[in-house]
Design a protein around this motif. Sequence first.
Motif, PDB file in Angstrom:
ATOM      1  N   GLN B  36      78.048  57.622  19.234  1.00 13.94           N
ATOM      2  CA  GLN B  36      76.893  57.242  18.413  1.00 13.94           C
ATOM      3  C   GLN B  36      76.758  55.719  18.356  1.00 13.94           C
ATOM      4  O   GLN B  36      77.028  55.097  17.322  1.00 13.94           O
ATOM      5  CB  GLN B  36      77.060  57.811  17.013  1.00 13.94           C
ATOM      6  CG  GLN B  36      76.968  59.327  17.016  1.00 13.94           C
ATOM      7  CD  GLN B  36      77.319  59.916  15.677  1.00 13.94           C
ATOM      8  OE1 GLN B  36      78.305  59.525  15.065  1.00 13.94           O
ATOM      9  NE2 GLN B  36      76.509  60.837  15.223  1.00 13.94           N
ATOM     10  N   PRO B  37      76.346  55.116  19.477  1.00 11.26           N
ATOM     11  CA  PRO B  37      76.264  53.646  19.491  1.00 11.26           C
ATOM     12  C   PRO B  37      75.167  53.115  18.577  1.00 11.26           C
ATOM     13  O   PRO B  37      74.148  53.786  18.387  1.00 11.26           O
ATOM     14  CB  PRO B  37      75.933  53.339  20.955  1.00 11.26           C
ATOM     15  CG  PRO B  37      75.274  54.565  21.462  1.00 11.26           C
ATOM     16  CD  PRO B  37      75.888  55.714  20.732  1.00 11.26           C
ATOM     17  N   GLN B  38      75.420  51.941  18.001  1.00  6.12           N
ATOM     18  CA  GLN B  38      74.363  51.313  17.188  1.00  6.12           C
ATOM     19  C   GLN B  38      73.198  50.876  18.071  1.00  6.12           C
ATOM     20  O   GLN B  38      72.055  50.938  17.663  1.00  6.12           O
ATOM     21  CB  GLN B  38      74.932  50.096  16.447  1.00  6.12           C
ATOM     22  CG  GLN B  38      75.777  50.482  15.252  1.00  6.12           C
ATOM     23  CD  GLN B  38      76.272  49.248  14.511  1.00  6.12           C
ATOM     24  OE1 GLN B  38      75.589  48.239  14.426  1.00  6.12           O
ATOM     25  NE2 GLN B  38      77.473  49.334  13.974  1.00  6.12           N
ATOM     26  N   ALA B  39      73.523  50.388  19.279  1.00  7.99           N
ATOM     27  CA  ALA B  39      72.471  49.984  20.213  1.00  7.99           C
ATOM     28  C   ALA B  39      72.315  51.082  21.262  1.00  7.99           C
ATOM     29  O   ALA B  39      73.089  51.141  22.222  1.00  7.99           O
ATOM     30  CB  ALA B  39      72.835  48.668  20.885  1.00  7.99           C
ATOM     31  N   VAL B  40      71.335  51.976  21.040  1.00  6.72           N
ATOM     32  CA  VAL B  40      71.117  53.061  21.990  1.00  6.72           C
ATOM     33  C   VAL B  40      70.346  52.484  23.186  1.00  6.72           C
ATOM     34  O   VAL B  40      69.317  51.832  23.003  1.00  6.72           O
ATOM     35  CB  VAL B  40      70.311  54.198  21.322  1.00  6.72           C
ATOM     36  CG1 VAL B  40      70.096  55.352  22.307  1.00  6.72           C
ATOM     37  CG2 VAL B  40      71.037  54.681  20.079  1.00  6.72           C
ATOM     38  N   HIS B  41      70.847  52.750  24.390  1.00  6.60           N
ATOM     39  CA  HIS B  41      70.260  52.178  25.619  1.00  6.60           C
ATOM     40  C   HIS B  41      70.097  50.665  25.495  1.00  6.60           C
ATOM     41  O   HIS B  41      69.058  50.101  25.887  1.00  6.60           O
ATOM     42  CB  HIS B  41      68.912  52.838  25.945  1.00  6.60           C
ATOM     43  CG  HIS B  41      69.025  54.320  26.117  1.00  6.60           C
ATOM     44  ND1 HIS B  41      69.890  54.903  27.011  1.00  6.60           N
ATOM     45  CD2 HIS B  41      68.408  55.343  25.472  1.00  6.60           C
ATOM     46  CE1 HIS B  41      69.790  56.212  26.930  1.00  6.60           C
ATOM     47  NE2 HIS B  41      68.908  56.511  25.995  1.00  6.60           N
ATOM     48  N   MET B  42      71.062  50.002  24.922  1.00  5.75           N
ATOM     49  CA  MET B  42      71.093  48.539  24.764  1.00  5.75           C
ATOM     50  C   MET B  42      69.867  48.034  23.997  1.00  5.75           C
ATOM     51  O   MET B  42      69.302  46.993  24.324  1.00  5.75           O
ATOM     52  CB  MET B  42      71.213  47.843  26.132  1.00  5.75           C
ATOM     53  CG  MET B  42      72.447  48.263  26.893  1.00  5.75           C
ATOM     54  SD  MET B  42      72.722  47.314  28.385  1.00  5.75           S
ATOM     55  CE  MET B  42      73.791  46.011  27.776  1.00  5.75           C
TER      56      MET B  42
END
Lengths: 530, 74
Positions: B36-42
């Motif tokens: 669950q990244p904070q930056a989805v697709h950067m």
Amino acid sequence: MNPLDDVVNLSRLQFAATALYHFLFVPLTLGLSWMLVIMESVYVMTGKEIYRDMTKFWGKLFGINFAMGVATGITLEFQFGTNWAYYSHYVGDIFGTPLAIEGLMAFFLESTFVGLFFFGWTKLSKVQHLGVTFLVAFGSSLSALWILIANGWMNHPVGAEFNYVTMRMELTSIVDVIFNPVAQVKFVHTVAAGYVTASMFVLGISSYYLLKARDIPFALRSFAIAAGFGLASTLSVIVLGDESGYTAGEVNKTKLAAIEAEWETQPAPAGITVVGWPNDQTEHTDYAVKIPYVLGLIATRSVDTPVTGIKELKQGNEVRIRNGMKAYAALTRLKSGDKSPEARAAFDALKDDLGYGLLLKKYAPKVIDATEAQIKLAVNDTVPHVAPMFWSFRIMVGLGLLFLFIFSCSFFFLIRKRLAAQRWLLKLAVLAIPLPWVAAELGWVVAEYGRQPWTIAGILPTHLSASTVPVGSLYFSLAGFLGFYTFLLVIEMTLMIKFARKGPSSLHTGNYHWEQPAAIAAMAANPATI
Amino acid sequence: MIWRRLHGRSLAAAITAALLLKMLILYALWRAFFAQPQAVHMHMPAAQVEQHLLGSAPATTGSSSLPSSSKGER
């Protein structure tokens, strides 16, 4: 310590640890693939079976390294979005292209042809198989190229501009990003270091066979290719390292000054400090031993251009920090809704220094009200600690000179046909097998630690790049990564040692040492000999 | 133990086993810590980046600067 400082430092530690572990696998893949091309080319040209056996045997060790190393870099990409969210957002528009090309083109090219390399010996013609081997090597170099283009951009962000609406850097010229001089120099220096690593690997293992007096024709031919390729590669690394120093002198002046512990701007041409004891507190190098003129010649390619010292660079950085405060104020004005041409013009005039203003965020949350003391703290942050840079660089260069000595001696005694008498050299070559990895890792320390306090040089400070993940999560994921990479490394070392000891006998052609009746009898009597 | 286990296997079998185990560990690490990244697709919401860079709250305090609703979604 402030909790989020822990998050930033832990995120840095995690990224550094995974990148350094990942790079244990990379240089051997980069170098050994081209050595396989050389060996197989000789086989195709001469038709001598021994060169096919050499390609197969060293290819087997290449395969072990490739299998253990493949996908180990993906952990770095895991961390981008989770641990470095703000950095990811900032660079997303730039990194998207090179990372996608690396993933889709280079990686798949490399992986597909690695499969054909191992399973295509009986299905492809000699020339077709050589083509496959070439494409494996080409794919691995291409993969490195795209990654180093991304990394080079972090050190010298060209071809992009900050967009205050999206709050990120946006691509203005992909050509500038690809032909970034820092990326180009980094690429050739890194792949050449990979060639040195693979050459020392082959030279050391071949020396082991020569010391044990087994499979002599196989070992001598492998030794000859490693000595020649290693000597050429080491000379390339030295020349390209010099070029890297020149590029740093042009675009990464702070990094260069830190590497050389160049506290003051010396009269041109500057002398180089060979050894000494850099002291960050007193900003002086104690017990310095200098050689006149050399640094000026390396860093500026001239006798009348000075190399800017740390103290002068800090003065320049203070000016940029003060400009950055104004840029920060102008950006705040724009973001508060003032879209007037004056507001735009005020920001555009100073936006190149916005990153320097952001350095103050650590000490003065509002930036624009920073005190003189806080500005001084931010100015001090603009230069990385000198001692780690100074020593990492010197140990790396010292190892490079040792490699030059080993490959030169190997080449010299080989062509004079006096190698057998040089047991000291063969022993030294065996002992030197791990040293190119040490040099390569130190090279990365110089490159990445030397970029501090930035993730994107002059644009985004490291302390503003990290996400705000829980500390516990970082500790556990760090432990997970360390366990994961250590597991891979143990498997790799176990398999490498097993097959290196077996040597070409592992090909089961019936022609090599452990397949001969006397050796089989000795092995049956004492299985520990293999 | 690893040495003895690997020693008795063919190279292909050892590499296949190691690759499978590697993929399994990588997937487990990704699932546990990075799914669950904070930056989805950067990419992040510009407002959140603006708050992080231009907000007057100290950039080096607290364990999270995410808005509470975002935290809930995660």
